[in-house]
Design a protein around this motif. Structure first.
Motif, short mmCIF file in Angstrom:
data_model
loop_
_atom_site.label_atom_id
_atom_site.label_comp_id
_atom_site.label_asym_id
_atom_site.label_seq_id
_atom_site.Cartn_x
_atom_site.Cartn_y
_atom_site.Cartn_z
N MET A 1 0.86 -1.18 0.00
CA MET A 1 0.00 0.00 0.00
C MET A 1 0.90 1.23 0.00
N ASN A 2 0.65 2.12 -0.94
CA ASN A 2 1.43 3.36 -1.01
C ASN A 2 0.48 4.57 -0.92
N LEU A 3 1.06 5.77 -0.89
CA LEU A 3 0.26 6.99 -0.71
C LEU A 3 -0.78 7.18 -1.82
N PRO A 4 -0.43 7.03 -3.11
CA PRO A 4 -1.46 7.18 -4.13
C PRO A 4 -2.64 6.21 -3.94
N ASN A 5 -2.36 4.97 -3.56
CA ASN A 5 -3.44 4.01 -3.35
C ASN A 5 -4.27 4.37 -2.12
N ILE A 6 -3.63 4.89 -1.08
CA ILE A 6 -4.36 5.32 0.11
C ILE A 6 -5.29 6.49 -0.25
N LEU A 7 -4.82 7.41 -1.08
CA LEU A 7 -5.67 8.53 -1.52
C LEU A 7 -6.86 8.02 -2.33
N THR A 8 -6.63 7.04 -3.18
CA THR A 8 -7.73 6.47 -3.96
C THR A 8 -8.75 5.80 -3.05
N LEU A 9 -8.29 5.02 -2.09
CA LEU A 9 -9.20 4.39 -1.13
C LEU A 9 -9.95 5.44 -0.31
N SER A 10 -9.27 6.54 0.04
CA SER A 10 -9.95 7.59 0.80
C SER A 10 -11.08 8.21 0.00
N ARG A 11 -10.90 8.28 -1.32
CA ARG A 11 -11.95 8.81 -2.19
C ARG A 11 -13.20 7.93 -2.11
N ILE A 12 -13.01 6.63 -2.08
CA ILE A 12 -14.15 5.71 -1.95
C ILE A 12 -14.81 5.88 -0.58
N LEU A 13 -14.01 6.02 0.45
CA LEU A 13 -14.54 6.18 1.80
C LEU A 13 -15.28 7.51 1.98
N MET A 14 -14.94 8.51 1.18
CA MET A 14 -15.62 9.81 1.28
C MET A 14 -17.02 9.78 0.67
N ILE A 15 -17.32 8.79 -0.16
CA ILE A 15 -18.63 8.73 -0.83
C ILE A 15 -19.77 8.67 0.18
N PRO A 16 -19.80 7.69 1.09
CA PRO A 16 -20.93 7.69 2.03
C PRO A 16 -20.94 8.91 2.95
N VAL A 17 -19.78 9.47 3.21
CA VAL A 17 -19.71 10.65 4.08
C VAL A 17 -20.42 11.83 3.41
N PHE A 18 -20.11 12.11 2.12
CA PHE A 18 -20.76 13.27 1.50
C PHE A 18 -22.25 13.02 1.29
N VAL A 19 -22.65 11.76 1.08
CA VAL A 19 -24.08 11.46 0.92
C VAL A 19 -24.82 11.68 2.24
N ILE A 20 -24.29 11.14 3.32
CA ILE A 20 -24.94 11.32 4.63
C ILE A 20 -25.04 12.79 4.99
N ILE A 21 -23.97 13.52 4.81
CA ILE A 21 -23.98 14.95 5.15
C ILE A 21 -24.95 15.71 4.25
N TYR A 22 -25.02 15.37 2.97
CA TYR A 22 -25.93 16.05 2.05
C TYR A 22 -27.38 15.96 2.54
N TYR A 23 -27.74 14.80 3.09
CA TYR A 23 -29.13 14.59 3.50
C TYR A 23 -29.44 15.05 4.93
N LEU A 24 -28.45 15.55 5.65
CA LEU A 24 -28.73 16.07 6.99
C LEU A 24 -29.66 17.28 6.88
N PRO A 25 -30.60 17.41 7.82
CA PRO A 25 -31.54 18.53 7.76
C PRO A 25 -30.93 19.82 8.31
N ALA A 26 -29.89 20.30 7.63
CA ALA A 26 -29.23 21.54 8.06
C ALA A 26 -28.79 22.30 6.81
N GLN A 27 -28.86 23.61 6.86
CA GLN A 27 -28.47 24.43 5.70
C GLN A 27 -27.02 24.23 5.30
#
Length: 185
Positions: A1-27
């Protein structure tokens, strides 16, 4: 595992995070989800840059990078289609997602027959990706109906046109392999 691969994996992990935050009932949820998507989009450029600069390209990274990109875009467009509930947004999103499926299948098939180079990433694809990412960031950043969403929608149409055009270029490059001429004689 190297830094570029860790960044790629982090991109996948950010997907559910931005979806959950998008649907939060806050401006603030729109801007924060757009920021997370923007950060994920930046890691796409950064992981490729670092893989080349540090000579850390790996088969795993070459496989995972386009998967992460397509997942991120498809999920964001799906969230936006649902949120905006508008055929105006659904049309370019469908073109973009459909093209990604077609080109992914084409690349896989071309690699299988040993002609991967004829469907390499083109310059038009880079412009398309930039327009697409900026459009998605704008559309995530503002609730439906805000003036900025019209700007994002126009940019998404630009991305969809470039997406369709690049698909035509890919198919044209692959045409001789898709439909080889029969030899007579």
């Amino acid at each position: 595992m190297n830094l570029p691969n860790i960044l790629t994996l982090s991109r996948i992990l950010m997907i559910p995070v931005f979806v959950i935050i998008y649907y939060l009932p806050a401006q603030w949820s729109y801007l924060v989800s757009a920021g997370i998507f923007g950060l994920a989009a930046a890691t796409d450029w950064l992981d490729g840059y670092l893989a080349r600069k540090l000579d850390q390209s790996t088969p795993f990274g070459a496989f995972l990078d386009p998967v992460a990109d397509k997942l991120m875009v498809a999920v964001a467009l799906t969230v936006l289609i649902e949120s905006h509930a508008s055929f105006i947004l659904t049309i370019p999103a469908t073109v973009i997602i459909g093209r990604e499926i077609v080109i992914s299948a084409l690349r896989e098939w071309m690699a299988e027959i040993g002609s991967r180079a004829s469907v390499a990433v083109s310059y038009i694809g880079k412009i398309k990706t930039t327009a697409q990412m900026v459009a998605i960031i704008i559309l995530l950043a503002f609730p439906p109906g805000v003036v900025w969403t019209h700007v994002g929608t126009v940019l998404l149409y630009v991305a969809a046109v470039l997406t369709f055009w690049s698909m035509i270029l890919y198919l044209k490059a692959a045409w001789p392999d898709l439909f080889p001429e029969k030899k007579t004689g």
